[in-house]
Structure formats: structure tokens, C-alpha cells
Design a protein around this motif. Structure first.
Motif, PDB file in Angstrom:
ATOM      1  N   ALA A 158      -5.908   0.699  -4.715  1.00 16.51           N
ATOM      2  CA  ALA A 158      -5.435   1.528  -5.821  1.00 16.51           C
ATOM      3  C   ALA A 158      -6.571   2.354  -6.413  1.00 16.51           C
ATOM      4  N   PHE A 159      -7.760   1.774  -6.489  1.00  9.11           N
ATOM      5  CA  PHE A 159      -8.910   2.507  -7.012  1.00  9.11           C
ATOM      6  C   PHE A 159      -9.232   3.730  -6.155  1.00  9.11           C
ATOM      7  N   ILE A 160      -9.077   3.603  -4.848  1.00 10.27           N
ATOM      8  CA  ILE A 160      -9.363   4.735  -3.953  1.00 10.27           C
ATOM      9  C   ILE A 160      -8.458   5.909  -4.297  1.00 10.27           C
ATOM     10  N   ARG A 161      -7.161   5.644  -4.398  1.00  9.15           N
ATOM     11  CA  ARG A 161      -6.215   6.718  -4.693  1.00  9.15           C
ATOM     12  C   ARG A 161      -6.431   7.289  -6.087  1.00  9.15           C
ATOM     13  N   ALA A 162      -6.647   6.433  -7.072  1.00  8.00           N
ATOM     14  CA  ALA A 162      -6.827   6.912  -8.440  1.00  8.00           C
ATOM     15  C   ALA A 162      -8.074   7.790  -8.553  1.00  8.00           C
ATOM     16  N   PHE A 163      -9.158   7.362  -7.939  1.00 12.84           N
ATOM     17  CA  PHE A 163     -10.397   8.141  -7.959  1.00 12.84           C
ATOM     18  C   PHE A 163     -10.172   9.521  -7.357  1.00 12.84           C
ATOM     19  N   LYS A 201      -2.294   2.385 -12.811  1.00 13.23           N
ATOM     20  CA  LYS A 201      -0.904   2.165 -12.443  1.00 13.23           C
ATOM     21  C   LYS A 201      -0.029   3.342 -12.822  1.00 13.23           C
ATOM     22  N   SER A 202      -0.164   3.810 -14.071  1.00 10.93           N
ATOM     23  CA  SER A 202       0.631   4.963 -14.519  1.00 10.93           C
ATOM     24  C   SER A 202       0.294   6.207 -13.719  1.00 10.93           C
ATOM     25  N   LEU A 203      -0.984   6.375 -13.418  1.00 12.55           N
ATOM     26  CA  LEU A 203      -1.422   7.541 -12.657  1.00 12.55           C
ATOM     27  C   LEU A 203      -0.772   7.572 -11.286  1.00 12.55           C
ATOM     28  N   LEU A 204      -0.766   6.426 -10.580  1.00  9.02           N
ATOM     29  CA  LEU A 204      -0.193   6.395  -9.231  1.00  9.02           C
ATOM     30  C   LEU A 204       1.319   6.505  -9.262  1.00  9.02           C
ATOM     31  N   ALA A 261       0.817  -1.212   0.000  1.00  9.12           N
ATOM     32  CA  ALA A 261       0.000   0.000   0.000  1.00  9.12           C
ATOM     33  C   ALA A 261       0.849   1.260   0.000  1.00  9.12           C
ATOM     34  N   PHE A 262       1.981   1.228   0.668  1.00  8.63           N
ATOM     35  CA  PHE A 262       2.865   2.392   0.743  1.00  8.63           C
ATOM     36  C   PHE A 262       3.894   2.398  -0.382  1.00  8.63           C
ATOM     37  N   LYS A 263       4.477   1.246  -0.649  1.00  9.85           N
ATOM     38  CA  LYS A 263       5.564   1.150  -1.623  1.00  9.85           C
ATOM     39  C   LYS A 263       5.075   1.313  -3.052  1.00  9.85           C
ATOM     40  N   GLU A 264       3.993   0.652  -3.400  1.00 11.48           N
ATOM     41  CA  GLU A 264       3.521   0.645  -4.778  1.00 11.48           C
ATOM     42  C   GLU A 264       2.367   1.615  -5.040  1.00 11.48           C
ATOM     43  N   LEU A 265       1.509   1.805  -4.055  1.00 16.80           N
ATOM     44  CA  LEU A 265       0.321   2.621  -4.273  1.00 16.80           C
ATOM     45  C   LEU A 265       0.465   4.048  -3.778  1.00 16.80           C
ATOM     46  N   GLY A 266       1.488   4.317  -2.974  1.00 18.88           N
ATOM     47  CA  GLY A 266       1.728   5.684  -2.518  1.00 18.88           C
ATOM     48  C   GLY A 266       0.844   6.157  -1.390  1.00 18.88           C
ATOM     49  N   PHE A 267       0.215   5.242  -0.653  1.00 21.86           N
ATOM     50  CA  PHE A 267      -0.565   5.673   0.506  1.00 21.86           C
ATOM     51  C   PHE A 267       0.352   6.305   1.539  1.00 21.86           C
TER      52      PHE A 267
END
Length: 302
Positions: free
Chosen positions: A119-124, A295-298, A85-91
Motif C-alpha cells: 500500500a505504501f508503494i501505491r500511495a507514494f 487507505k482513503s487515498l487508495l 493487492a488487486f481488490k483492496e490496494l488497486g494494483f
């Protein structure tokens, strides 16, 4: 490519050491997969908040003790999080109002939601900010719906899939996340406050409870479960969704804006290795609709 229905079963060595009867409802994998992140493990990603040099840290990261699993309850307001969640998704902490709202509305601890869904939460949220639109929680649950696997031997992770296709999944299959988790704990009052909200206590008739001085009685409650919760599964998946008739004008405008944004994407055309357009059975160019690349967005926003 169609969205996959479920993640493939990974080959894990399951060791169920949980003795708490309150977790009897949890499935074999969450109960049995121990974290490989230990005090001697190297290359562990532990950046869980953005701080400047010399600034006090608000959160601590801990390895689990041997008798704990991702579904366990932890002391001092600690809760399990996947490194992914932190490493790949940037939370980062504190959670945004949207993220905390999603967990709270679903009655799920963050680690109960599958990483592709995180990932959907962050992208949205990022796209709403770009479009200068409010990331309404009801709008989120107008776009996304729930997917739960059949529970013959207990419940495990909950996933989100789209009712209105706007986003590509982060990856088709997230592998390796289940054994890479640790405990995060707030170390400052402000960090702890981000996990709680203050509500007014009411009586059975709906009136406000007053103390002996006539002031409203208040209490602090967690904004979302800090450990795995069975309460989510007591309600049907449809009950968590936003019905069309329940949407506000702002939410209707927000959905229309998101749909219009995606509809402007130029479809991708299929071509041969030589660059020649490929045709379908009716002689028309084969095309594929394009959606927001999560993925590209995050990665760009990381």
C-alpha cells in the motif's frame, strides 16, 4: 497511534508439503498455508489489469495445484500474488516502474512484501504524481526502511516502516490475506516483456562481452524475483536504504516537497462527546498530527 512492530499471528492450519530443498529457509506459515482460492471457490476477485471492452487480455489468473504454496516456483513466468493487492490496494498489471523497482532492489518476489507495505508503494506514487514530483526509487528508500521478523525457524514476510513519517498505514492489521492467493501469468509478449529487461553482458574486467561479429552480447533478466528469494536476507536491512549524502538534488527537492505538503495538514484536536476540547496536563489542547491517509487515498484512486 504508534506503528505496530509486527502482525499478530493468525490461527492457520499449517500443512507443509514442500519438498524442494531450495526452500528450506522459508518459515512455517508461507510453507504451510494453502490457498483457499480453488476452481470452485466463489467471489474471487480476478481483475488484475485494466482493459477496455473487446481488448485482448494480457494476463491470466490460475488456482494453485495442491502441492504448491505462495513461496513456490511456477512455470511460464507465473508468480504468486495476493488477491488483496488487486481488490483492496488497486494494483494492476503491468507493474509501474516504481513497484518493479522496489521489488527488484529488495530482491523480493511481490508476495514476500507485506500488503501494508504494498500500500505504501501505491500511495507514494500517487502523491508524487499529485505534487508533480518524480517517484524516485532512492527517495522511496529515504522515507521507508525495512522491518524483518526474527527468523528462528525460517524467513517469512518483509515489511516497510517509515523513517520520515508521512503516511498512515493502510490498516493497523491486515487479516486473511495469507490464504487468499493465486498465480498470475503473462499471456502476451508485451506482458512478458514487462517482467524482463535487457542488459549487456560484461567480462570479469568490466568490459563489454562481444559476439563473433563484434556486437555486444545481451541477455534478458527478470526485473524482480518471480518466486520467493533468499538472496534478500543475505544483506543487512540498512544496506537497502538511501543515505542522505547519496541523494541527488532532485531527490532532496522531492523529499522537501512531500514534507511541506504534510506539514500543512491541520492537526486533529481531541474533543469530548459534547464537543469540548480536551486538555493535556499543562492545560493545552490535545492535538494529533495528521498524515496522508493511505487507505482513503487508495480508495479514491481505485
Amino acid at each position: 497511534m504508534a506503528e505496530i512492530v509486527g502482525e499478530p499471528v493468525e490461527d492457520h492450519h499449517l500443512v507443509d508439503i514442500i519438498t524442494d530443498p531450495r526452500l528450506d529457509w522459508v518459515g512455517p506459515e508461507p510453507r504451510g498455508i494453502a490457498s483457499v482460492i480453488t476452481p470452485t471457490a466463489g467471489r474471487v476477485y480476478t481483475i488484475v489489469e485494466d482493459t477496455k471492452e473487446g481488448q485482448q487480455q494480457n494476463w491470466d489468473v490460475y488456482c494453485l495445484t495442491a502441492e504448491k504454496r505462495v513461496c513456490s516456483e511456477f512455470s511460464d513466468d507465473g508468480f504468486a500474488m495476493y488477491e488483496f493487492a488487486f481488490k483492496e490496494l488497486g494494483f494492476r498489471f503491468p507493474f509501474s516502474d516504481l513497484a518493479a523497482g522496489v521489488f527488484g532492489w529488495l530482491k523480493l518476489a511481490p508476495s514476500q512484501l507485506h500488503p501494508n507495505s504494498l500500500a505504501f508503494i501505491r500511495a507514494f506514487e500517487i502523491v508524487c504524481e499529485y505534487l508533480e514530483d518524480e517517484p524516485y526509487l532512492p527517495l522511496f528508500f529515504r522515507i521507508f526502511k525495512l522491518q524483518r521478523q526474527p527468523s528462528k525457524s525460517g524467513h517469512d514476510w518483509v515489511s516497510l516502516k517509515q523513517q520520515t513519517k508521512l503516511f498512515k498505514m493502510f490498516v493497523d492489521s491486515v487479516s486473511g490475506f495469507k490464504e487468499r492467493y493465486y498465480v498470475v501469468r503473462p499471456r502476451t509478449p508485451s506482458a512478458k516483456d514487462s517482467l524482463y529487461e535487457t542488459t549487456v553482458v560484461t567480462e570479469e574486467d568490466g568490459s563489454t562481452r562481444l559476439d563473433e561479429d563484434g556486437r555486444p552480447v545481451v541477455r534478458r533478466i527478470a526485473r524482480f524475483p518471480l518466486s520467493w528469494s533468499e538472496e534478500h536476507f543475505a544483506t543487512s536491512t540498512d544496506s537497502y536504504l538511501t543515505k542522505d549524502e547519496a541523494r541527488s538534488d532532485g531527490e532532496r527537492v522531492g523529499l522537501a516537497k512531500l514534507q511541506s505538503f504534510v506539514e500543512k495538514f491541520e492537526p486533529a484536536r481531541y474533543v469530548t462527546r459534547a464537543g469540548t476540547p480536551t486538555l493535556d496536563s499543562q492545560g493545552r489542547s490535545r492535538v494529533e498530527l495528521r498524515y496522508i491517509n493511505t487507505k482513503s487515498l487508495l480508495e479514491c484512486n481505485g
